[in-house]
Write a protein that holds these residues in place. Structure first.
Motif, PDB file in Angstrom:
ATOM      1  N   MET A  32       8.649  -7.935 -19.936  1.00 40.17           N
ATOM      2  CA  MET A  32       9.614  -8.852 -20.536  1.00 40.17           C
ATOM      3  C   MET A  32      10.901  -8.868 -19.741  1.00 40.17           C
ATOM      4  N   CYS A  34      15.086 -10.511 -20.312  1.00 35.80           N
ATOM      5  CA  CYS A  34      16.020 -11.178 -21.220  1.00 35.80           C
ATOM      6  C   CYS A  34      17.405 -11.155 -20.595  1.00 35.80           C
ATOM      7  N   SER A  35      18.277 -12.013 -21.093  1.00 36.59           N
ATOM      8  CA  SER A  35      19.623 -12.151 -20.536  1.00 36.59           C
ATOM      9  C   SER A  35      20.655 -12.093 -21.658  1.00 36.59           C
ATOM     10  N   ASN A  36      21.878 -11.701 -21.304  1.00 39.29           N
ATOM     11  CA  ASN A  36      22.965 -11.666 -22.286  1.00 39.29           C
ATOM     12  C   ASN A  36      23.905 -12.861 -22.152  1.00 39.29           C
ATOM     13  N   MET A  53      20.744  -9.495 -16.579  1.00 37.77           N
ATOM     14  CA  MET A  53      19.404  -9.702 -17.094  1.00 37.77           C
ATOM     15  C   MET A  53      18.712  -8.348 -17.109  1.00 37.77           C
ATOM     16  N   THR A  55      15.013  -6.135 -17.476  1.00 35.43           N
ATOM     17  CA  THR A  55      13.555  -6.160 -17.414  1.00 35.43           C
ATOM     18  C   THR A  55      13.039  -4.774 -17.778  1.00 35.43           C
ATOM     19  N   CYS A 109      15.748  -6.577 -25.758  1.00 32.19           N
ATOM     20  CA  CYS A 109      16.553  -7.662 -26.320  1.00 32.19           C
ATOM     21  C   CYS A 109      18.006  -7.206 -26.382  1.00 32.19           C
ATOM     22  N   GLU A 153      12.528  -7.924 -31.777  1.00 36.69           N
ATOM     23  CA  GLU A 153      13.303  -9.161 -31.843  1.00 36.69           C
ATOM     24  C   GLU A 153      14.608  -8.886 -32.569  1.00 36.69           C
TER      25      GLU A 153
END
Length: 278
Positions: A32, A34-36, A53, A55, A109, A153
């Motif tokens: 996965m 994700c970014s802030n 980001m 990972t 996340c 999540e």
């Protein structure tokens, strides 16, 4: 940003015609990214907190990536294990990383623009503060010892939901305190959401960011999709079951071994997400 099946990470800039492969990516499959960035816009903290980001991979490592106009995309920090210390600072690798025996990290996340949450097959969640110069684990929350966590999540700035291979869906309400010695995170309340026993493993979760931020879905290996609405208390609102008229793929009811868990993450029986329109 794109991750490939060959376990490489690429940066694309369409207007400038750039295609750059990010170096020193994970040594094992990455699950996965994700970014802030969106949280930074919402919090209006540009400059105070960097755009990054994150990972994660099967070797238990979490890596942060930063982008700058001068140097382009590059890695800024690496956590080799859940409780690891700072290994890399800047764009150069400070020696080899030995992560033998580490629990696989299954999801990452951002809870806030400066607070990252990560789930592990060991049944626990770790939170990392970007303000911590040591990049050590700020808090380790034991959620389901012996029951691998497959999904994670964020529901709000102070709550998140995790799903396990044993079919557990758990909401964690967090208590976050900014103290003199740094950030402190603990569980204010832990709620086990009622799920039917036949549903099997939780193979996916997603929040409705566009239309109803208080709503999220959970995918199960039994090919059922459940919709939840979170207010003062999570409430199950809808269930969709795989139509009998459609070809039904082989569904795993549960998975407990690391091999089966990683296989489910690589090829989940059911994947779903919300779209930006009704």
């Amino acid at each position: 940003i794109a991750a490939t099946a060959a376990n490489t990470l690429w940066y694309f800039h369409l207007k400038r015609g750039l295609r750059v492969q990010l170096q020193s990516f994970h040594a094992s499959p990455s699950r996965m990214l994700c970014s802030n960035v969106q949280l930074l816009h919402a919090a209006q903290k540009h400059g105070a907190v960097p755009e990054v980001m994150a990972t994660c991979a099967d070797d238990g490592s979490i890596r942060l990536w930063a982008s700058s106009q001068e140097n382009g995309p590059g890695r800024c920090t690496q956590w080799p294990q859940a409780m690891g210390q700072l290994i890399v600072d800047g764009n150069s690798l400070a020696g080899d990383v030995d992560v033998v025996g580490a629990d696989a990290c299954t999801a990452v996340c951002f809870v806030r623009c400066d607070l990252l949450a990560a789930s592990f097959l060991g049944g626990f969640v770790c939170l990392f503060s970007l303000a911590d110069a040591r990049s050590a684990c700020t808090a380790r929350l034991e959620v389901a010892p012996g029951d691998p966590l497959l999904t994670l999540e964020v529901l709000s700035r102070e709550s998140l939901v995790v799903g396990s291979a044993g079919g557990r869906l758990v909401e964690l309400q967090l208590k976050i305190v900014n103290g003199v010695s740094g950030l402190s995170v603990s569980v204010a309340q832990e709620r086990l959401l009622p799920v039917a026993q036949h549903c099997g493993a939780v193979c996916g979760t997603a929040r409705d960011h566009a239309l109803a931020p208080g709503r999220f879905l959970a995918c199960f290996s039994s090919l059922e999709l459940w919709i939840w609405r979170v207010s003062s208390e999570p409430r199950h609102t809808h269930t969709w079951i795989w139509p009998e008229s459609m070809p039904k793929p082989r569904a795993l009811t549960s998975c407990r071994t690391q091999k089966l868990c990683l296989e489910m993450l690589s090829n989940p029986p059911l994947v779903a997400n919300f779209v930006s329109s009704a």
